[in-house]
Each structure stands twice: as structure tokens, then as C-alpha cells.
Design a protein around this motif. Structure first.
Motif, PDB file in Angstrom:
ATOM      1  N   LEU A  39      61.837  64.873  87.652  1.00  0.00           N
ATOM      2  CA  LEU A  39      61.746  63.747  86.726  1.00  0.00           C
ATOM      3  C   LEU A  39      61.018  62.573  87.380  1.00  0.00           C
ATOM      4  CD1 LEU A  39      65.412  63.819  85.392  1.00  0.00           C
ATOM      5  CD2 LEU A  39      63.392  64.668  84.209  1.00  0.00           C
ATOM      6  N   ASP A  41      60.271  58.862  88.458  1.00  0.00           N
ATOM      7  CA  ASP A  41      61.199  57.766  88.724  1.00  0.00           C
ATOM      8  C   ASP A  41      61.015  56.585  87.775  1.00  0.00           C
ATOM      9  OD1 ASP A  41      62.330  59.142  90.826  1.00  0.00           O
ATOM     10  OD2 ASP A  41      60.907  58.322  92.294  1.00  0.00           O
ATOM     11  N   ALA A  43      60.087  56.469  84.580  1.00  0.00           N
ATOM     12  CA  ALA A  43      60.164  56.717  83.137  1.00  0.00           C
ATOM     13  C   ALA A  43      61.342  55.956  82.534  1.00  0.00           C
ATOM     14  CB  ALA A  43      60.319  58.213  82.871  1.00  0.00           C
ATOM     15  N   MET A  48      63.439  60.036  80.275  1.00  0.00           N
ATOM     16  CA  MET A  48      64.207  60.786  81.278  1.00  0.00           C
ATOM     17  C   MET A  48      65.209  61.722  80.614  1.00  0.00           C
ATOM     18  SD  MET A  48      63.516  59.798  84.577  1.00  0.00           S
ATOM     19  CE  MET A  48      64.961  59.548  85.600  1.00  0.00           C
ATOM     20  N   SER A  49      65.881  61.233  79.589  1.00  0.00           N
ATOM     21  CA  SER A  49      66.888  62.040  78.897  1.00  0.00           C
ATOM     22  C   SER A  49      66.251  63.265  78.238  1.00  0.00           C
ATOM     23  CB  SER A  49      67.612  61.190  77.857  1.00  0.00           C
ATOM     24  OG  SER A  49      68.502  61.981  77.102  1.00  0.00           O
ATOM     25  N   MET A  51      63.389  64.734  78.966  1.00  0.00           N
ATOM     26  CA  MET A  51      62.839  65.657  79.953  1.00  0.00           C
ATOM     27  C   MET A  51      63.943  66.416  80.686  1.00  0.00           C
ATOM     28  SD  MET A  51      59.724  63.265  81.394  1.00  0.00           S
ATOM     29  CE  MET A  51      58.994  64.504  82.452  1.00  0.00           C
ATOM     30  N   GLU A  52      65.007  65.711  81.041  1.00  0.00           N
ATOM     31  CA  GLU A  52      66.111  66.381  81.725  1.00  0.00           C
ATOM     32  C   GLU A  52      66.780  67.404  80.814  1.00  0.00           C
ATOM     33  OE1 GLU A  52      69.861  65.283  84.617  1.00  0.00           O
ATOM     34  OE2 GLU A  52      69.177  63.791  83.174  1.00  0.00           O
ATOM     35  N   ARG A  55      64.669  70.507  80.725  1.00  0.00           N
ATOM     36  CA  ARG A  55      64.838  71.292  81.950  1.00  0.00           C
ATOM     37  C   ARG A  55      66.144  72.092  81.918  1.00  0.00           C
ATOM     38  NH1 ARG A  55      65.253  67.775  87.189  1.00  0.00           N
ATOM     39  NH2 ARG A  55      67.348  67.476  86.331  1.00  0.00           N
ATOM     40  N   SER A  75      60.860  68.798  74.784  1.00  0.00           N
ATOM     41  CA  SER A  75      60.067  68.047  75.759  1.00  0.00           C
ATOM     42  C   SER A  75      58.969  67.227  75.092  1.00  0.00           C
ATOM     43  CB  SER A  75      59.449  69.010  76.781  1.00  0.00           C
ATOM     44  OG  SER A  75      58.412  69.790  76.202  1.00  0.00           O
ATOM     45  N   ALA A  78      59.503  63.424  74.632  1.00  0.00           N
ATOM     46  CA  ALA A  78      59.112  62.552  75.739  1.00  0.00           C
ATOM     47  C   ALA A  78      57.606  62.354  75.766  1.00  0.00           C
ATOM     48  CB  ALA A  78      59.590  63.150  77.063  1.00  0.00           C
ATOM     49  N   PHE A 147      55.727  67.651  81.924  1.00  0.00           N
ATOM     50  CA  PHE A 147      56.104  66.879  83.116  1.00  0.00           C
ATOM     51  C   PHE A 147      54.855  66.347  83.820  1.00  0.00           C
ATOM     52  CE2 PHE A 147      60.265  68.265  82.339  1.00  0.00           C
ATOM     53  CZ  PHE A 147      61.156  67.778  83.291  1.00  0.00           C
ATOM     54  N   SER A 151      53.777  62.334  84.102  1.00  0.00           N
ATOM     55  CA  SER A 151      53.564  61.729  85.421  1.00  0.00           C
ATOM     56  C   SER A 151      52.194  61.061  85.505  1.00  0.00           C
ATOM     57  CB  SER A 151      53.687  62.795  86.520  1.00  0.00           C
ATOM     58  OG  SER A 151      55.008  63.292  86.579  1.00  0.00           O
TER      59      SER A 151
END
Length: 271
Positions: A39, A41, A43, A48-49, A51-52, A55, A75, A78, A147, A151
């Protein structure tokens, strides 16, 4: 006085989905599958929620195969949020991906992969595929693309501005030449020879764009060539969402990027 119902005994352990048995030996093996989905840092909590969760859905596809497809579609929440913020526009995801690719914010290959995920989401919404459309291995590649894109899009503003300047000044010519060389080596999708979609003969469209791009690189298009190129771009925009093959979508998405780069050379610069 009412007596509460008795507490249930031990709940049964979840049963592994037999469709995932060829991917990993056990649930612990799923940790390695998603280990490189790190993830970012910087975002927002929303990003973050999403994407996590994506995953973890891949990890839990060991117990429910369909979670892999859901991971891909989730995903995109995000991705769409970050793209809209970075581009400062509120448009459909397809347009946002195209804008980011055309602006050089993400590579053409990555844009094509993201658009495949977007097409998957659309097909699920339309009922043409089910939530078992992709397995865990393919889902990992598709979520990894999100992801990677997030980034890139969350780079510091100064770095982002420098990248945009580089793209606008020097990169289009180099990028067009590079894409042309990649296209020359790419294999045309055999199953789409002689295929007509909405009145567009795919193999002829491929040949037309290739010929126009080559003329542009070898000396430049005249007014007639530019007009034909824009017609080809319109045809590409029409047929790509209707293609049901991942490789064929990728092939023609890259062709569209190449055509737009060639056409952009003939758009007057604002003063």
C-alpha cells in the motif's frame, strides 16, 4: 422471563475452494501471492481501504474463488478516485484511463491493463460474465496494475510536473517510435482475422493505422492522412469496448494509443 437461546457450538472451519487448489497448497501460501502488493504511504484512507480490501479478497479467494474477480473490480474504486483527483475531472473510468495514458502519467502498457480491468467490471455489470471470470493468479496481475498506477499517480507534485513537461516536450516522438517498433513485433490476434465489429473490419483497421503511423514517422502526414487517422481513432474507440479477448483488447488499445500520439502532433499548441 425469556431464556436466551443456547450458544452455538464451535463453528465449522471454512472449506478451501477446490478451484483454487492448483494455485497454492494451503491458505498460508496465499500470503506470498500478495506480498508485493504494498500500500502507498501517501494515499487517502479511502484509497488505502479499497486497495487493502482488494488485496485481502485475493487472499481469501482460497476459500471462495469468486473473491478474486471481486478483488479486481473493487480495486477500481481506488483507481477511479485517484485518477479523478489527479486529472481534476469527473468522467467515466474509461475516459480517465485514456486521459492519464495520453498525458504520459502512466505507460501505455499499464493503461491497457487497467482498461482490461475496467472492461471486466462492465461485463459483470452487463451480465455477460460471472464473478468467476478470473482466477487468483490473473487477479493478482490485474490488481498489481492498479497498485502500480496509484503509486505513479501519487508522486509528489514537483515530480509529476517534471514528468508532464518531459512528456509534452520530448517524449511523444520517442514514445511513438517505441510503440511502433513494439507493434511491428506484436502478433495479430489470429482468432480475429476477418472479424467485423459494428461494420469495422479489424484487420483492415490495423493495417490502416499502421500505414498512417509509419508515414508520420517517415516524414509526416498530409491533411488527408490526418483526417483518415482521426476516423481510425473513432473506429478504435467504438470497437475496443466490444472485444471479448484480453489479448485482442490489449493489441488494439496499444494501436489506439499509437494513433492518438501520431494525431496529437498535428493539434495546434494553445498560445
Amino acid at each position: 422471563m425469556n431464556t436466551p437461546p443456547p450458544l452455538p457450538g464451535l463453528l465449522p472451519l471454512p472449506v478451501p475452494d477446490p478451484r483454487a487448489r492448483d494455485v497454492v497448497l494451503d491458505y498460508a501460501g496465499t500470503h506470498a501471492l500478495v506480498a508485493d502488493l504494498v500500500l502507498p504511504d501517501d494515499a487517502s484512507m479511502y484509497v488505502m481501504s479499497a486497495m487493502e480490501t482488494s488485496r485481502e479478497l485475493i487472499r481469501h479467494s482460497y476459500y471462495r474463488y469468486e473473491f478474486a474477480t471481486v478483488a479486481v473490480t473493487h480495486s477500481l474504486l481506488a483507481l477511479e478516485h485517484v485518477l479523478a483527483g489527479r486529472l481534476a475531472v469527473n468522467e467515466p473510468l474509461r475516459n480517465l484511463i485514456e486521459r492519464a495514458g495520453d498525458a504520459g502519467l502512466i505507460p501505455a502498457e499499464l493503461a491497457a491493463e487497467l482498461d482490461r480491468s475496467r472492461l471486466l467490471r462492465d461485463r459483470i455489470a452487463q451480465g455477460t460474465v460471472t464473478s468467476a471470470a478470473v482466477g487468483p493468479v490473473r487477479a493478482i496481475a490485474m490488481v498489481r496494475a492498479v497498485f502500480d498506477a496509484v503509486s505513479l499517480l501519487l508522486r509528489p507534485p514537483s515530480a509529476a510536473r517534471a514528468a508532464v513537461v518531459d512528456v509534452s516536450r520530448a517524449q511523444p516522438e520517442d514514445r511513438l517510435a517505441r510503440l511502433w517498433e513494439e507493434h511491428r513485433r506484436a502478433l495479430y490476434p489470429d482468432s480475429f482475422r476477418g472479424v467485423d465489429i459494428e461494420g469495422v473490419e479489424l484487420i483492415l483497421l490495423d493495417a490502416d493505422v499502421a500505414g498512417l503511423v509509419q508515414r508520420e514517422l517517415n516524414g509526416g502526414l498530409d491533411d488527408s492522412g490526418i483526417a483518415i487517422l482521426w476516423v481510425c481513432i473513432a473506429d478504435l474507440d467504438k470497437i475496443i469496448p466490444l472485444i471479448n479477448s484480453e489479448y485482442c483488447v490489449s493489441y488494439f488499445a496499444k494501436l489506439r494509443t499509437m494513433a492518438k500520439l501520431a494525431a496529437a502532433r498535428h493539434i495546434p499548441t494553445a498560445t
